[in-house]
Design a protein around this motif. Structure first.
Motif, PDB file in Angstrom:
ATOM      1  N   LYS A  12     -11.375  40.518  22.590  1.00  0.00           N
ATOM      2  CA  LYS A  12     -10.940  41.669  21.779  1.00  0.00           C
ATOM      3  C   LYS A  12     -10.846  42.925  22.642  1.00  0.00           C
ATOM      4  N   CYS A  13     -11.838  43.128  23.499  1.00  0.00           N
ATOM      5  CA  CYS A  13     -11.812  44.312  24.379  1.00  0.00           C
ATOM      6  C   CYS A  13     -10.590  44.285  25.295  1.00  0.00           C
ATOM      7  N   ILE A  14     -10.319  43.121  25.872  1.00  0.00           N
ATOM      8  CA  ILE A  14      -9.182  42.991  26.791  1.00  0.00           C
ATOM      9  C   ILE A  14      -7.882  43.280  26.056  1.00  0.00           C
ATOM     10  N   MET A  15      -7.712  42.699  24.871  1.00  0.00           N
ATOM     11  CA  MET A  15      -6.459  42.868  24.143  1.00  0.00           C
ATOM     12  C   MET A  15      -6.287  44.297  23.637  1.00  0.00           C
ATOM     13  N   GLU A  16      -7.384  44.955  23.257  1.00  0.00           N
ATOM     14  CA  GLU A  16      -7.299  46.353  22.829  1.00  0.00           C
ATOM     15  C   GLU A  16      -6.776  47.233  23.960  1.00  0.00           C
ATOM     16  N   VAL A  17      -7.294  47.022  25.167  1.00  0.00           N
ATOM     17  CA  VAL A  17      -6.843  47.814  26.315  1.00  0.00           C
ATOM     18  C   VAL A  17      -5.394  47.496  26.638  1.00  0.00           C
ATOM     19  N   PHE A  18      -5.007  46.223  26.545  1.00  0.00           N
ATOM     20  CA  PHE A  18      -3.623  45.845  26.833  1.00  0.00           C
ATOM     21  C   PHE A  18      -2.662  46.539  25.869  1.00  0.00           C
ATOM     22  N   ILE A  19      -2.976  46.493  24.583  1.00  0.00           N
ATOM     23  CA  ILE A  19      -2.096  47.105  23.589  1.00  0.00           C
ATOM     24  C   ILE A  19      -2.030  48.618  23.765  1.00  0.00           C
ATOM     25  N   LYS A  20      -3.158  49.209  24.136  1.00  0.00           N
ATOM     26  CA  LYS A  20      -3.225  50.670  24.225  1.00  0.00           C
ATOM     27  C   LYS A  20      -2.586  51.215  25.491  1.00  0.00           C
ATOM     28  N   HIS A  21      -2.773  50.523  26.605  1.00  0.00           N
ATOM     29  CA  HIS A  21      -2.411  51.117  27.896  1.00  0.00           C
ATOM     30  C   HIS A  21      -1.255  50.447  28.629  1.00  0.00           C
ATOM     31  N   GLN A  22      -0.923  49.211  28.298  1.00  0.00           N
ATOM     32  CA  GLN A  22       0.138  48.534  29.047  1.00  0.00           C
ATOM     33  C   GLN A  22       1.495  49.057  28.594  1.00  0.00           C
ATOM     34  N   GLN A  23       1.990  50.063  29.275  1.00  0.00           N
ATOM     35  CA  GLN A  23       3.242  50.697  28.894  1.00  0.00           C
ATOM     36  C   GLN A  23       4.456  49.924  29.420  1.00  0.00           C
ATOM     37  N   GLU A  24       4.362  49.449  30.653  1.00  0.00           N
ATOM     38  CA  GLU A  24       5.488  48.745  31.248  1.00  0.00           C
ATOM     39  C   GLU A  24       5.519  47.295  30.767  1.00  0.00           C
ATOM     40  N   PRO A  25       6.680  46.763  30.426  1.00  0.00           N
ATOM     41  CA  PRO A  25       6.766  45.347  30.019  1.00  0.00           C
ATOM     42  C   PRO A  25       6.416  44.441  31.194  1.00  0.00           C
ATOM     43  N   THR A  26       5.786  43.332  30.890  1.00  0.00           N
ATOM     44  CA  THR A  26       5.371  42.431  31.960  1.00  0.00           C
ATOM     45  C   THR A  26       6.034  41.068  31.783  1.00  0.00           C
ATOM     46  N   LYS A  27       6.477  40.500  32.895  1.00  0.00           N
ATOM     47  CA  LYS A  27       7.066  39.156  32.891  1.00  0.00           C
ATOM     48  C   LYS A  27       6.246  38.211  33.766  1.00  0.00           C
ATOM     49  N   ASP A  28       5.091  38.699  34.228  1.00  0.00           N
ATOM     50  CA  ASP A  28       4.256  37.905  35.122  1.00  0.00           C
ATOM     51  C   ASP A  28       3.690  36.700  34.361  1.00  0.00           C
ATOM     52  N   PRO A  29       4.011  35.471  34.784  1.00  0.00           N
ATOM     53  CA  PRO A  29       3.538  34.290  34.043  1.00  0.00           C
ATOM     54  C   PRO A  29       2.020  34.165  34.038  1.00  0.00           C
TER      55      PRO A  29
END
Length: 936
Positions: A593-610
């Motif tokens: 949950k902590c990891i996903m909260e930070v991803f949703i909040k801060h990951q501005q650039e789209p990622t295609k990294d598999p």
């Protein structure tokens, strides 16, 4: 009610946009710009002549820049206009009041400056931690006060002099029957008894048994001289001083209430001159009673508890009492009892006189002079008797010492902090003292001298207080303040050399948890990877990580708090192996949950990294699989939100990013990839719990499919959304509260209608098949009895159908032919569209008819006017029957006097304004048929 045909108005969207656009005004360089700083314009008022002339206002300005807000008022704000026209005498009086108020405010601000601010950590925040940390399994004892009947009988019949003598005798009356010693108490029993004493104190006070209350406080204070179960002493101090605080508050409030009479109330910042003689006499009586207590420790504590009451007697009372009480502590032989007595004196001192730092400083320096007693024979013999080792004994001092150091160092000048630091050095860099210094001093002070403190830590004797605790305290400071840049790497190396050698996993992880934040803050992923590798190395043997999940969670939170770019985070080699240590399901879910909260909040650039996408898919799967029949609704809602966020940011974003890369022209491979993304969303959404989460994701995913020319998939999403609408419950849980769902359903459907405008009809399902299905669902949905949401939705449908009847739609999706291209204004399509419009209109009019009741007339008026505005905006009022319907609705809105007259007036003005346009001449006649009725 008659059936009225619908005729949509032909719209020229480009012309409408042009007419609504703000007028462009050219600006020369240096002219006003809204982002330029505004220069204040000073307005001055002066009289031109004394006889027969009015005063005129001249404005002098340092700049020609005009404030856009004051320009509406011709350069003068309302308060200035009022002041300019005010009577001079009244203005002068107002000025005096304002000055007096300002002086009062400034005085209050000065007084507030003598009170500790929010940056001072209060004792209340430390209380719970002490009670949780300092516990014991040994048996405890306590003396309970049972009361004395002799005192009560004597006071009822004696004269005043006898009464006073009896009360003084009662203070020494601890004969058999007035006390009861309770032995072999567990820690919880002891806490319960103390709470009973606290309640007994309040009950005695409420029943006007002041002497009994005092005796309870004296007995409780005596308990602080008992160190028979020494590990429990800090917690005992917390419990007993709670009672002392209660007593001090009761006495102060009692005397304060005696200072009030029917004419005046004692101000908060009063002086002794404001206190009447009765209150002063009562106050002195309390101090005399306490002075007659024979034993030092209860006399000290009870007097300290009512230290604030000195304010009633003299301005210098507190400043005179504090040094005397400080000297009294010198008579306490046990260094542990002594240090806690000094801590209590600092507590009350900071509450009632934080500006009297001299007394607090004297308290501190007295403590340093007696600190060597800790290593004396008396203490050592006591520890031998109780079987307590020095490493267990020394931490008992920490709460008191930390508090004393915090009070002394609060807003202290740099010179005083330096002097205190030097005095600690003279005591041989005692580890306990050094730890308290680092716990209490300002983080900036510690950080700028980090290398000095590391040198002192190296020279400390580790017996009794290990060095790794000192490095932990140093790390806590460096998390709050930055050390000099040139020292940062050396600081990390010196600290980690000590930490990595720790054999005990619990000691190791307690230190590593703190220094991870320092590493993340000041270094790159390379150093962070090294630290994580070291943690894995220490915590993996014998599955030590199972006993340290809170610390490991803290490390993860600190790492992801500083590495918001997940491409960098997942390139840290040891990050994923670190996650593997969380093998307990509940803990693993919390980390996910902590990891996903930070991803949703801060990951501005789209990622295609598999690698990133695969790891995050695994995180989402872990969260999803944790849901079972016992999972709380709030937890389900949170997990659904996080999984939704990942789908929106990753799967759908991947599809849109692919479209962007291909510039809308998909190849065979990219088209297949996009369809795979869409399919993933379609099979994932039904597993979500929140119904509006599913509805919104169906709509969002359908829009993504449409944008990528996946028409059949888009239809599938929209059909799924339509089929889900009947399942929307009447009440939904929002932040723990049950609320009606209709407003949320209305919001969703309005968004849905906007999308349906550009969705092309399926060749096998007939004209407007999605709109028809949705109308059927809306018709069959069970709406609230007194709700108008269904009609508001029908009104939105009418707007949608009107937009669909235009030759060219307002907006399109690139490379998708909407119905305007497919049908090209075909008469059969328009006829079907108009039929639907007439059906919707009939539903609206039927609902208006049902509102012809006294309690619903206001709703009828509001809805009637709303429907009138819809016809005005979207209908062709050149049609006689539609024109007549609009007139009928106008009269309906005003029929029972429920309409908002102001709104009606503005609406009529708008119609008259539009009638002046070349293609709107027919509105002139309509305006003449719309009278404004007044309420009579």
């Amino acid at each position: 009610m008659a059936v009225f045909p619908w005729h949509s108005r032909n719209r020229n969207y480009k012309a409408e946009f042009a007419s609504c656009r703000l007028e462009a005004v050219p600006l020369e360089f240096g002219d006003y710009h809204p982002l330029k700083p505004i220069t204040v314009t000073e307005s001055k008022t002066k009289k031109v002549s004394r006889k027969g002339s009015t005063s005129s206002t001249s404005s002098s300005s340092s700049s020609s820049v005009v404030d856009p807000l004051s320009s509406v008022l011709d350069g003068t704000d309302p308060l200035s206009m009022f002041a300019a026209s005010a009577d001079p005498a009244a203005l002068a009086a107002t000025t005096v009041i304002l000055l007096a108020t300002d002086n009062s405010r400034k005085k209050r601000d000065r007084d507030d400056n003598s009170i500790v601010g929010s940056d001072f950590e209060p004792w209340a925040s430390k209380r719970g931690e002490i009670l949780a940390r300092y516990t014991t399994t040994e048996k405890l004892s306590i003396n309970l006060f049972m009361g004395s009947e002799k005192g009560k009988a004597g006071t009822a019949v004696s004269a005043m002099s006898e009464k006073v003598r009896t009360r003084l005798e009662e203070l020494d009356d601890f004969e058999e029957g007035s006390q009861k010693e309770l032995l072999n108490l567990t820690q919880q029993d002891y806490v319960n008894r103390i709470e009973e004493l606290n309640q007994s104190l309040k009950d005695a006070w409420a029943s006007d048994q002041k002497v009994k209350a005092l005796k309870i406080v004296i007995q409780c204070s005596k308990l602080l001289s008992d160190t028979s179960v020494i590990q429990f002493y800090p917690s005992k101090f917390v419990l007993i001083t709670d009672i002392l605080d209660t007593f001090g508050k009761l006495v102060y409030e009692r005397i304060f209430s005696m200072c009030m009479d029917n004419r005046s109330v004692l101000p908060d910042h009063f002086s002794p001159e404001n206190v009447n003689d009765t209150a002063k006499e009562t106050c002195l009586n309390w101090f005399f009673k306490i002075a007659s207590i024979r034993e030092l420790i209860p006399r000290f504590y009870v007097e300290a508890s009512i230290l604030k009451c000195n304010k009633f007697l003299s301005k210098t009372g507190i400043s005179e009492c504090l040094p005397r009480l400080t000297c009294m502590v010198r008579g306490i032989g046990d260094p542990l009892v002594s240090v806690y007595a000094r801590a209590y004196l600092c507590r009350v001192g900071m509450e009632v006189a934080p500006h009297l730092k001299e007394s607090l400083n004297k308290n501190f320096f007295d403590f340093l002079l007696t600190f060597q007693q800790i290593h004396g024979d008396t203490v050592q013999n006591q520890l031998v008797l109780q079987g307590v080792e020095l490493p267990s004994y020394l931490p008992l001092y920490s709460p008191a010492m930390d508090w004393i150091f915090q009070c002394i160092s609060y807003h202290a000048p740099e010179a005083l902090l330096t002097e205190m630091m030097e005095r600690c050095k003279k005591l041989g860099n005692n580890a306990l003292l050094l730890n308290s210094v680092m716990s209490a001093f300002r983080a900036e002070f510690i950080a700028t001298r980090s290398m000095d403190f590391i040198g002192m830590i190296k020279e400390c004797d580790e017996s009794g207080f290990p060095k790794h605790l000192l490095f932990r305290s140093l790390g806590l400071n460096l998390a709050l303040a930055d050390p000099p840049e040139s020292d940062r790497l050396q600081i990390l190396n010196e600290a980690w050399k000590v930490i990595t050698k720790l054999k005990n996993p619990q000691d190791y992880i307690n230190c590593a948890e703190v220094w991870v934040e320092y590493t993340c803050k000041h270094f790159t992923k390379r150093e962070v990877n090294t630290v994580l590798a070291d943690v894995i190395k220490h915590m993996t043997p014998d599955r030590a990580f199972e006993d340290s999940y809170p610390q490991l969670q803290s490390i993860i939170k600190k790492v992801i708090a500083h590495f918001h770019d997940f491409s960098v985070l997942f390139s840290v080699e040891k990050f994923l192996p670190f996650l593997d240590m969380f093998q307990k399901e509940s803990v693993r879910v919390e980390v996910c949950k902590c990891i996903m909260e930070v991803f949703i909040k801060h990951q501005q650039e789209p990622t295609k990294d598999p690698v990133i996408l695969n790891a995050l898919l695994h995180v989402c799967k872990t969260m999803h699989d944790s849901v079972n029949a016992l999972t709380l609704e709030d937890e389900k809602r949170m997990l659904a939100y996080l999984i939704n966020g990942f789908i929106k940011m990753s799967v759908n974003r991947l599809a849109m990013e692919t479209r962007k890369v291909m510039k809308g022209n998909h190849s065979r491979k990219t088209a297949a990839f996009v369809r795979a993304c869409v399919a993933y969303c379609f099979i994932t959404i039904p597993s979500l719990v929140g119904i509006f989460s599913r509805l919104n994701l169906y709509l969002h995913s359908g829009q993504v499919a449409l944008a990528n020319q996946c028409l059949s998939q888009a239809d599938a999403f929209f059909k799924a959304a339509i089929s889900l609408v009947p399942e929307v419950p009447k009440m939904i849980n929002i932040d723990g509260k049950m609320r009606p769902s209709e407003s949320f359903l209305l919001e969703f459907l309005c968004n849905f209608f906007s999308t349906l405008l550009i969705v092309p009809d399926h060749p096998e399902h007939g004209v407007l098949f999605l709109v028809r299905e949705l109308l059927n669902v809306i018709q069959d949905y069970t709406w609230e009895d007194n709700s108008d949401e269904k009609i508001r939705i029908y009104t939105c449908v009418l707007h949608l159908l009107s937009a669909m009847s235009q030759e060219t739609y307002l907006y399109h999706v690139d490379k998708v032919d909407s119905n305007d291209s497919l049908y090209g204004g075909d008469s059969k399509f328009l006829a079907e569209n108009n039929k639907l419009c007439e059906t919707v209109m009939a539903q609206i009019l039927e609902h208006l008819k049902t509102l012809a009741k006294d309690e619903a007339l206001k709703r009828q008026s509001s809805l009637g006017l709303s429907f009138f505005n819809s016809i005005l905006a979207h209908g062709d009022l050149r049609n006689n029957r539609l024109n007549q319907l609009s007139v009928n609705l106008w009269h309906l809105a005003q029929r029972h006097g429920c309409a908002d007259t102001r709104t009606m007036v503005k609406t009529l003005e708008y119609i008259k304004k539009r009638s002046k346009r070349p293609d709107m001449g027919h509105l002139t006649e309509l305006a003449l048929r719309l009278p404004l009725q007044t309420r009579t």
